[in-house]
Design an enzyme around this catalytic site. Structure first.
Site, PDB file in Angstrom:
ATOM      1  N   ARG A   1      20.698 -41.367   5.344  1.00  0.00           N
ATOM      2  CA  ARG A   1      20.205 -42.418   6.089  1.00  0.00           C
ATOM      3  C   ARG A   1      21.138 -42.589   7.555  1.00  0.00           C
ATOM      4  O   ARG A   1      20.909 -43.285   8.383  1.00  0.00           O
ATOM      5  CB  ARG A   1      20.243 -43.606   5.264  1.00  0.00           C
ATOM      6  CG  ARG A   1      19.302 -43.833   4.285  1.00  0.00           C
ATOM      7  CD  ARG A   1      19.362 -44.994   3.673  1.00  0.00           C
ATOM      8  NE  ARG A   1      18.343 -45.491   2.800  1.00  0.00           N
ATOM      9  CZ  ARG A   1      18.470 -45.531   1.396  1.00  0.00           C
ATOM     10  NH1 ARG A   1      19.595 -44.975   0.949  1.00  0.00           N
ATOM     11  NH2 ARG A   1      17.322 -45.559   0.648  1.00  0.00           N
TER      12      ARG A   1
ATOM     13  N   LYS B   1      28.901 -38.987   4.188  1.00  0.00           N
ATOM     14  CA  LYS B   1      27.629 -38.086   4.526  1.00  0.00           C
ATOM     15  C   LYS B   1      26.511 -39.030   3.949  1.00  0.00           C
ATOM     16  O   LYS B   1      26.642 -39.349   2.641  1.00  0.00           O
ATOM     17  CB  LYS B   1      27.779 -36.764   4.038  1.00  0.00           C
ATOM     18  CG  LYS B   1      28.821 -35.989   4.594  1.00  0.00           C
ATOM     19  CD  LYS B   1      28.201 -34.886   5.769  1.00  0.00           C
ATOM     20  CE  LYS B   1      29.568 -34.097   6.094  1.00  0.00           C
ATOM     21  NZ  LYS B   1      29.093 -33.182   7.246  1.00  0.00           N
TER      22      LYS B   1
ATOM     23  N   GLU C   1      25.736 -32.104   3.474  1.00  0.00           N
ATOM     24  CA  GLU C   1      26.850 -31.404   2.954  1.00  0.00           C
ATOM     25  C   GLU C   1      27.066 -32.190   1.473  1.00  0.00           C
ATOM     26  O   GLU C   1      27.694 -31.328   0.569  1.00  0.00           O
ATOM     27  CB  GLU C   1      28.314 -31.551   3.850  1.00  0.00           C
ATOM     28  CG  GLU C   1      28.174 -30.252   4.559  1.00  0.00           C
ATOM     29  CD  GLU C   1      29.424 -30.426   5.331  1.00  0.00           C
ATOM     30  OE1 GLU C   1      30.507 -30.528   4.999  1.00  0.00           O
ATOM     31  OE2 GLU C   1      29.178 -30.674   6.877  1.00  0.00           O
ATOM     32  N   GLY C   2      26.969 -33.184   1.170  1.00  0.00           N
ATOM     33  CA  GLY C   2      27.041 -33.947   0.017  1.00  0.00           C
ATOM     34  C   GLY C   2      26.366 -33.422  -0.943  1.00  0.00           C
ATOM     35  O   GLY C   2      26.897 -32.787  -2.120  1.00  0.00           O
ATOM     36  N   HIS C   3      25.121 -33.138  -0.931  1.00  0.00           N
ATOM     37  CA  HIS C   3      24.273 -32.481  -1.860  1.00  0.00           C
ATOM     38  C   HIS C   3      24.577 -31.164  -2.359  1.00  0.00           C
ATOM     39  O   HIS C   3      24.616 -30.748  -3.210  1.00  0.00           O
ATOM     40  CB  HIS C   3      22.721 -32.430  -1.301  1.00  0.00           C
ATOM     41  CG  HIS C   3      22.187 -33.877  -1.081  1.00  0.00           C
ATOM     42  ND1 HIS C   3      22.146 -34.275   0.151  1.00  0.00           N
ATOM     43  CD2 HIS C   3      21.926 -34.858  -1.787  1.00  0.00           C
ATOM     44  CE1 HIS C   3      21.396 -35.290   0.159  1.00  0.00           C
ATOM     45  NE2 HIS C   3      21.300 -35.738  -1.077  1.00  0.00           N
TER      46      HIS C   3
ATOM     47  N   VAL D   1      31.390 -36.672   0.302  1.00  0.00           N
ATOM     48  CA  VAL D   1      31.623 -35.667   1.118  1.00  0.00           C
ATOM     49  C   VAL D   1      31.800 -36.506   2.402  1.00  0.00           C
ATOM     50  O   VAL D   1      30.755 -37.340   2.654  1.00  0.00           O
ATOM     51  CB  VAL D   1      30.950 -34.662   1.295  1.00  0.00           C
ATOM     52  CG1 VAL D   1      31.136 -33.531   2.391  1.00  0.00           C
ATOM     53  CG2 VAL D   1      31.162 -33.462   0.071  1.00  0.00           C
TER      54      VAL D   1
ATOM     55  N   ASP E   1      27.418 -42.766  -4.586  1.00  0.00           N
ATOM     56  CA  ASP E   1      26.452 -43.919  -4.919  1.00  0.00           C
ATOM     57  C   ASP E   1      27.150 -44.251  -6.614  1.00  0.00           C
ATOM     58  O   ASP E   1      26.856 -43.689  -7.562  1.00  0.00           O
ATOM     59  CB  ASP E   1      25.133 -43.359  -5.416  1.00  0.00           C
ATOM     60  CG  ASP E   1      24.264 -42.879  -4.006  1.00  0.00           C
ATOM     61  OD1 ASP E   1      24.349 -43.937  -3.188  1.00  0.00           O
ATOM     62  OD2 ASP E   1      23.999 -41.955  -4.011  1.00  0.00           O
TER      63      ASP E   1
ATOM     64  N   MET F   1      29.843 -39.410  -5.889  1.00  0.00           N
ATOM     65  CA  MET F   1      30.421 -40.640  -6.062  1.00  0.00           C
ATOM     66  C   MET F   1      30.171 -41.769  -5.089  1.00  0.00           C
ATOM     67  O   MET F   1      30.344 -42.794  -5.190  1.00  0.00           O
ATOM     68  CB  MET F   1      31.926 -40.288  -6.181  1.00  0.00           C
ATOM     69  CG  MET F   1      32.377 -40.125  -7.671  1.00  0.00           C
ATOM     70  SD  MET F   1      32.055 -41.544  -8.924  1.00  0.00           S
ATOM     71  CE  MET F   1      33.195 -42.793  -8.322  1.00  0.00           C
TER      72      MET F   1
ATOM     73  N   MET G   1      17.094 -36.715  -3.375  1.00  0.00           N
ATOM     74  CA  MET G   1      15.629 -37.058  -2.643  1.00  0.00           C
ATOM     75  C   MET G   1      15.633 -36.505  -1.386  1.00  0.00           C
ATOM     76  O   MET G   1      14.679 -37.038  -0.600  1.00  0.00           O
ATOM     77  CB  MET G   1      15.767 -38.751  -2.530  1.00  0.00           C
ATOM     78  CG  MET G   1      16.146 -39.614  -3.505  1.00  0.00           C
ATOM     79  SD  MET G   1      15.396 -41.145  -3.360  1.00  0.00           S
ATOM     80  CE  MET G   1      16.498 -41.875  -2.205  1.00  0.00           C
TER      81      MET G   1
END
Lengths: 281, 281
Positions: free
Chosen positions: B187, B184, B35-37, B176, B150, B148, B30
């Site tokens: 939001r 991370k 960093e997670g993405h 991450v 989510d 993970m 979204m």
């Protein structure tokens, strides 16, 4: 013709066919093949390199009191006919192969499913939508062929493909009929001998509607009541519905214009028959 | 990196890439990348020839009182980060491109969506399932990468792909974290300054649970209440839920065994944060 019974094997085959640059035409059926199905295969052969037919009587699209258990089946005959018609791969999975676990997802068809057969068969198109998503993902066709006899199904699948962005072209194919006009259907075998002749009333009532429209009649209710009168006068059938909607969005309209669908469903002792006509006004 | 804004153009590109024998890794997001993405992109680059990222804030998965309108967006920054991370194609459609007409189909996620965030966000996973069917049909990836963090989304998408037979491998990627353990999240920017430090309590409560389990504790309720006590004692957050289920089928269990998911959601002034841990017992 090769017969494939598992999803995995079908998907592997498709992957190979696509790597080889073949285009794929898909004819989903519930088996007990008749000329209507074979016409779909013929159209598929014209447009695609490889024709895949599925035979799967999908329990999800039958109501609890409907004819899932007694839906006619004859796989040996179907294999022979499919082979003769030029089907390359027949995908013929068992129910437990298609539904390995209980589904965690329910698809509800809104609007499109509230009229015609949808209102008489609650949940039917929900089950159709779910199995088509599965079959489309298994077969991944370039083209999928559907008979116009199930016009509402054509409307639903057209929306399904558009709204969920399946990279598939839906090809509607005109209804194939017996010599006396009766639409070919796997369920016709359940007509009693004395009902067979009466069964043409549905087609005749559609012709009557066409005649009225050609003569300038545009009043939906008038046409519907003339059709009902004709069916009641000329047969022992009871009427499920006789309705007129826009096509393919199935919206009601009072005065007929544009592409309209005139559709009926009637019941005999052991069978419910449907038929329809689209006409551009 | 090429930016693509229409479904048609994306599908044409995919068709060409597949003809050329390229494998496709898909990272749906979204936006407002962190960093997670970028870790998802990194994993995608390891497994696939071509990496496609989508950025689409999907209105269908937000409730009427949720943060669709104020969900953080910064497309220029996202483009730069995606490009630097090695994304080949960024699919960035507008809402009216993804939803050209009102949807005629509603997908209801059963069971899997009745717990955790699902019970707090009714309809959320219905919207997630619908947009993922669309995105999977548009991008047609070989692999799709999900964080993970989510975990419930991973459970839902795993079932979606299995039960609807999408020829896609779902790759879950570990969460991450910031140096102090906070997961991370786009939001996190909504945390007030004084809340930022407290926000680590969720991760710490998961570590606490892990410690208890390592020490032999298997009673679900005991672990949950210890976690809640810890969060309440060490932060101003209010607790949405702290729950433990089997993973990925999200069934309740009284005594912990097998692969379990421990998950929590807490609320601060302007933001609700989630975190979780899976542990094999």
């Amino acid at each position: 013709m090769e017969i494939i019974k598992t999803i995995k094997e079908m998907q592997q085959k498709i992957e190979q066919l696509k790597k080889d640059g073949q285009t794929i035409g898909f004819v989903p059926t519930m088996g007990y093949l008749h000329e209507g199905h074979l016409t779909l295969v013929e159209e598929a052969r014209k447009k695609a390199d490889i024709v895949i037919m599925s035979i799967f009587v999908n329990p999800l699209q039958f109501g609890p009191n409907e004819d899932f258990d007694r839906y006619p089946r004859d796989i040996e005959r179907d294999e022979r006919l499919a082979n003769q018609a030029g089907v390359n791969f027949l995908f013929y999975p068992e129910v437990r192969e298609m539904y390995k676990t209980e589904m965690s997802f329910h698809i509800t068809v809104k609007g499109l499913a509230d009229v015609l057969c949808g209102s008489n068969r609650p949940g039917h198109f929900d089950g159709v939508a779910a199995v088509l998503i599965k079959l489309f993902n298994i077969v991944q066709p370039h083209f999928a062929f559907f008979g116009m006899k199930d016009a509402q199904q054509v409307a639903v699948v057209t929306s399904l493909v558009e709204q969920f962005n399946f990279p598939i072209e839906i090809v509607p194919v005109p209804t194939v009929r017996e010599e006396d006009g009766l639409a070919k259907s796997s369920r016709n075998v359940y007509l009693l001998e004395e009902e067979r002749k009466d069964a043409t009333v549905l087609f005749q009532s559609l012709q009557l509607a066409k005649g009225l429209i050609k003569a300038g009649e545009k009043n939906r209710e008038k046409i519907q009541s003339e059709m009902k009168r004709y069916i009641n006068q000329h047969s022992s059938a009871s009427i499920d519905y006789v309705e007129i909607y826009t096509f393919p969005d199935l919206k009601p309209l009072q005065s007929l214009s544009g592409l309209v669908l005139i559709a009926g469903a009637i019941r005999f002792t052991n069978v419910r028959l449907i038929d329809n006509m689209t006409i551009d006004i």
